[in-house]
Write an enzyme that holds these catalytic residues in place. Sequence first.
Site, mmCIF file in Angstrom:
data_model
loop_
_atom_site.group_PDB
_atom_site.id
_atom_site.type_symbol
_atom_site.label_atom_id
_atom_site.label_comp_id
_atom_site.label_asym_id
_atom_site.label_seq_id
_atom_site.Cartn_x
_atom_site.Cartn_y
_atom_site.Cartn_z
ATOM 1 N N SER A 33 31.410 41.813 34.722
ATOM 2 C CA SER A 33 32.019 40.490 34.703
ATOM 3 C C SER A 33 32.171 40.092 33.250
ATOM 4 C CB SER A 33 31.095 39.508 35.435
ATOM 5 O OG SER A 33 31.819 38.467 36.031
ATOM 6 N N LYS A 87 37.713 40.120 50.908
ATOM 7 C CA LYS A 87 38.970 39.738 51.527
ATOM 8 C C LYS A 87 39.705 38.747 50.627
ATOM 9 C CE LYS A 87 38.995 35.910 52.377
ATOM 10 N NZ LYS A 87 38.752 34.525 51.866
ATOM 11 N N ASP A 165 43.867 31.711 51.697
ATOM 12 C CA ASP A 165 42.608 32.344 51.292
ATOM 13 C C ASP A 165 41.537 32.094 52.367
ATOM 14 O OD1 ASP A 165 40.829 33.575 48.941
ATOM 15 O OD2 ASP A 165 39.779 31.866 49.799
HETATM 16 P P1 NAP Z 1 35.506 33.013 41.685
HETATM 17 O O1 NAP Z 1 34.326 32.120 41.818
HETATM 18 O O2 NAP Z 1 36.673 32.534 40.890
HETATM 19 O O3 NAP Z 1 34.963 34.378 41.094
HETATM 20 C C1 NAP Z 1 35.793 35.483 40.828
HETATM 21 C C2 NAP Z 1 35.240 36.226 39.626
HETATM 22 O O4 NAP Z 1 36.133 37.305 39.308
HETATM 23 C C3 NAP Z 1 35.157 35.344 38.394
HETATM 24 O O5 NAP Z 1 33.838 34.876 38.253
HETATM 25 C C4 NAP Z 1 35.598 36.222 37.254
HETATM 26 O O6 NAP Z 1 34.457 36.606 36.526
HETATM 27 C C5 NAP Z 1 36.193 37.474 37.873
HETATM 28 N N1 NAP Z 1 37.577 37.692 37.451
HETATM 29 C C6 NAP Z 1 38.086 38.817 36.899
HETATM 30 N N2 NAP Z 1 39.391 38.716 36.672
HETATM 31 C C7 NAP Z 1 39.738 37.475 37.024
HETATM 32 C C8 NAP Z 1 40.960 36.779 37.013
HETATM 33 N N3 NAP Z 1 42.095 37.337 36.590
HETATM 34 N N4 NAP Z 1 40.956 35.486 37.463
HETATM 35 C C9 NAP Z 1 39.837 34.905 37.893
HETATM 36 N N5 NAP Z 1 38.640 35.545 37.954
HETATM 37 C C10 NAP Z 1 38.588 36.823 37.532
HETATM 38 O O7 NAP Z 1 36.079 33.420 43.119
HETATM 39 P P2 NAP Z 1 35.273 33.627 44.485
HETATM 40 O O8 NAP Z 1 35.264 32.363 45.279
HETATM 41 O O9 NAP Z 1 33.994 34.301 44.224
HETATM 42 O O10 NAP Z 1 36.302 34.578 45.256
HETATM 43 C C11 NAP Z 1 36.460 35.940 44.920
HETATM 44 C C12 NAP Z 1 36.977 36.657 46.153
HETATM 45 O O11 NAP Z 1 36.024 36.473 47.200
HETATM 46 C C13 NAP Z 1 38.309 36.117 46.677
HETATM 47 O O12 NAP Z 1 39.126 37.153 47.122
HETATM 48 C C14 NAP Z 1 37.896 35.231 47.837
HETATM 49 O O13 NAP Z 1 38.889 35.178 48.849
HETATM 50 C C15 NAP Z 1 36.667 35.957 48.346
HETATM 51 N N6 NAP Z 1 35.761 35.062 49.092
HETATM 52 C C16 NAP Z 1 35.394 33.847 48.590
HETATM 53 C C17 NAP Z 1 34.608 32.997 49.365
HETATM 54 C C18 NAP Z 1 34.153 31.634 48.885
HETATM 55 O O14 NAP Z 1 33.641 30.843 49.689
HETATM 56 N N7 NAP Z 1 34.276 31.300 47.590
HETATM 57 C C19 NAP Z 1 34.183 33.395 50.617
HETATM 58 C C20 NAP Z 1 34.510 34.656 51.069
HETATM 59 C C21 NAP Z 1 35.307 35.479 50.294
HETATM 60 P P3 NAP Z 1 34.536 36.899 34.953
HETATM 61 O O15 NAP Z 1 35.482 35.890 34.355
HETATM 62 O O16 NAP Z 1 33.137 36.745 34.470
HETATM 63 O O17 NAP Z 1 35.048 38.303 34.821
#
Ligand code: NAP
Length: 304
Positions: A33, A87, A165
């Site tokens: 990350s 997903k 999403d």
């Molecule tokens: P998030 O909080 O934004 O985390 C995604 C991570 O990916 C970021 O912390 C970032 O870490 C990294 N990253 C690398 N390239 C990136 C880019 N171009 N743009 C943004 N982030 C980038 O998102 P999340 O909610 O965890 O969701 C991630 C995936 O899990 C999605 O596909 C979502 O559908 C799925 N999901 C989410 C949930 C939920 O409730 N949030 C539930 C089930 C599934 P660094 O910047 O440190 O690299």
Amino acid sequence: MKLALVGIGKIAVDQHVPALAESPDWDLAATVSRSGTVDGVEAFDSMEKMLAARPDIGTVSLCLPPVPRFQAARAALLAGRHVMLEKPPGATLAEVHILHDLARQQGLSLFATWHSRHAHGVASAKAWLADKVIREGRVIWREDVRKWHPGQDWIFEAGGMGVFDPGINATSILTEILPAPIHLRSAEMDFPANRQAPIAARLEFSGNIHADFDFREEGPQTWDMEFATDGGHLALRNGGNKLEIDGKAVEGGDRIMGAEYPALYARMAQLVPQGRSDVDLLPMVLIADAFTLGRRNTVEEFQF
Ligand code: NAP
């Protein structure tokens, strides 16, 4: 088995890290990350560095948003690692077909996960519906994007899917529990004037099944589906966690996602030793078809 977790954001911290800590099968051996880390776990800031430094890590689990996911998955497969995908499994369907073929050529496992399919009530709902004729179905998936996706601008960018999403969790359950396949007949999507992905959508599927997805719900949050059938009424509430038949609760409760991620990692532990894949794209086909067929409205601008 050693595993690296990639993209230490909300879902990695909320669900993957606790599920891995409890798992008898997996050892969280590294993270990748740009900013996130997990206490006590070796941290890398790029996939390339992790793949080069840790040949002992056989599996990579990707929690990135969908757009950067393909490049990371391809690099891991080419480096001989099994891959697990959050997903939706990609930003496009073609990407996932390419990854699936690559995994096959390399003799590796690719697992396109659908966590909602492991919610408490889903298997029982599927069993109950198996011999029923569905007369009408209603899916209501209404949540507050500011609460569940705080500051995640990527979700409203092209490829971020917007309200789909969470909506794709509903189609992952629908395609699992319905006794016959469905297809999209029409859709209407609301795009904020300053964004590239919809904030709300209404879908009509074959079989008289309707869905209402909305990211602007500030009151009670709803992740429910209900079916009127020739043998009674089924409701699956709380994102698949609570099952009701003819108005009576028969399974589950209010916990959201409690058992889902441990089930995903248990499934991955079955796939990897056999080099098998589990890739079902149907939930995403229904969403991609909404972008293909749906009418588009422009609505007021959205700011987090
Ligand atoms: P998030 O909080 O934004 O985390 C995604 C991570 O990916 C970021 O912390 C970032 O870490 C990294 N990253 C690398 N390239 C990136 C880019 N171009 N743009 C943004 N982030 C980038 O998102 P999340 O909610 O965890 O969701 C991630 C995936 O899990 C999605 O596909 C979502 O559908 C799925 N999901 C989410 C949930 C939920 O409730 N949030 C539930 C089930 C599934 P660094 O910047 O440190 O690299």
